[in-house]
Design an enzyme around this catalytic site. Structure first.
Site, short mmCIF file in Angstrom:
data_model
loop_
_atom_site.label_atom_id
_atom_site.label_comp_id
_atom_site.label_asym_id
_atom_site.label_seq_id
_atom_site.Cartn_x
_atom_site.Cartn_y
_atom_site.Cartn_z
N VAL A 112 0.84 -1.20 0.00
CA VAL A 112 0.00 0.00 0.00
C VAL A 112 0.87 1.25 0.00
O VAL A 112 0.55 2.26 -0.63
CB VAL A 112 -0.97 0.01 1.21
N CYS A 113 2.00 1.18 0.70
CA CYS A 113 2.87 2.36 0.87
C CYS A 113 3.24 3.04 -0.44
O CYS A 113 3.13 4.27 -0.55
CB CYS A 113 4.12 1.98 1.65
N PRO A 114 3.69 2.30 -1.48
CA PRO A 114 4.05 3.03 -2.70
C PRO A 114 2.87 3.73 -3.35
O PRO A 114 3.04 4.78 -3.97
CB PRO A 114 4.65 1.95 -3.61
N ILE B 60 2.63 7.06 -1.39
CA ILE B 60 3.78 7.95 -1.60
C ILE B 60 3.77 8.50 -3.01
O ILE B 60 3.99 9.70 -3.22
CB ILE B 60 5.08 7.20 -1.28
#
Length: 194
Positions: free
Chosen positions: A46-48, A51
């Site tokens: 999920v992080c990318p 970001i």
């Protein structure tokens, strides 16, 4: 735990900015709004998406005198490796926002988002105003990403209330009606609703 309307916890550290290591600190952003968001780990799932979405919207934030910083407990070297990994391979590619390294976990701890058992931060998002006071705090559990559009709307709403002293109703967007926080004057707003 940080509190709304109080000074944001000071931070300083090494970030990856435009592909190079640079020391940054909260006071560098005085006079601007700042969105500081924490994410669990580099090279995850999920992080990318978050970001990249914040990075692709960085120009929209800058138009309203707001900067954005992403932060995790990974090192600046891991951040750089992730940035240098192509997006089609789960990397970030070129970034238009700094990624702050919080290897000591101090920043995440000071902002109250560190999971002490795992050493990774929950998805905390903090809007800090131009006087470096906290205006908004949200913390998501790990599996759900945040809305860049809603973050932008919130910054715009806080800036509007700062400038005009009126309050913004639910789902307010720039150009829409606001109201005066007064029992009599607020009726002008309510008379226009269905």
């Amino acid at each position: 735990m940080p509190q709304l309307q109080k000074p944001a916890p000071a931070f300083a550290g090494t970030a990856v900015v435009n592909g190079v290591f640079k020391d940054i600190k909260l006071s560098d952003y005085k006079g601007k709004y700042l969105v500081l968001f924490f994410y669990p780990l580099d090279f995850t799932f999920v992080c990318p998406t978050e970001i990249i979405a914040f990075s692709e919207s960085a120009a929209e934030f800058r138009k309203i005198n707001c900067e954005v910083i992403g932060c995790s407990t990974d090192s600046q070297f891991t951040h750089l490796a992730w940035i240098n990994t192509p997006r089609k391979q789960g990397g970030l590619g070129s970034m238009d926002i700094p990624l702050l390294a919080d290897k000591s976990m101090k920043v995440a701890r000071d902002y109250g988002v560190l999971d002490e058992e795992t050493g990774i931060p929950f998805r905390g998002l903090f809007i800090i105003d131009d006087k470096q006071n906290l205006r908004q705090i949200t913390v998501n559990d790990l599996p759900v990403g945040r809305s860049v559009e809603e973050t932008l709307r919130l910054v715009q709403a806080f800036q509007y209330t700062d400038k005009y002293g009126e309050v913004c109703p639910a789902n307010w967007k720039p150009g829409q009606k606001t109201m005066v926080a007064d029992p009599t004057k607020s009726k002008e707003y309510f008379e226009t609703t269905s």
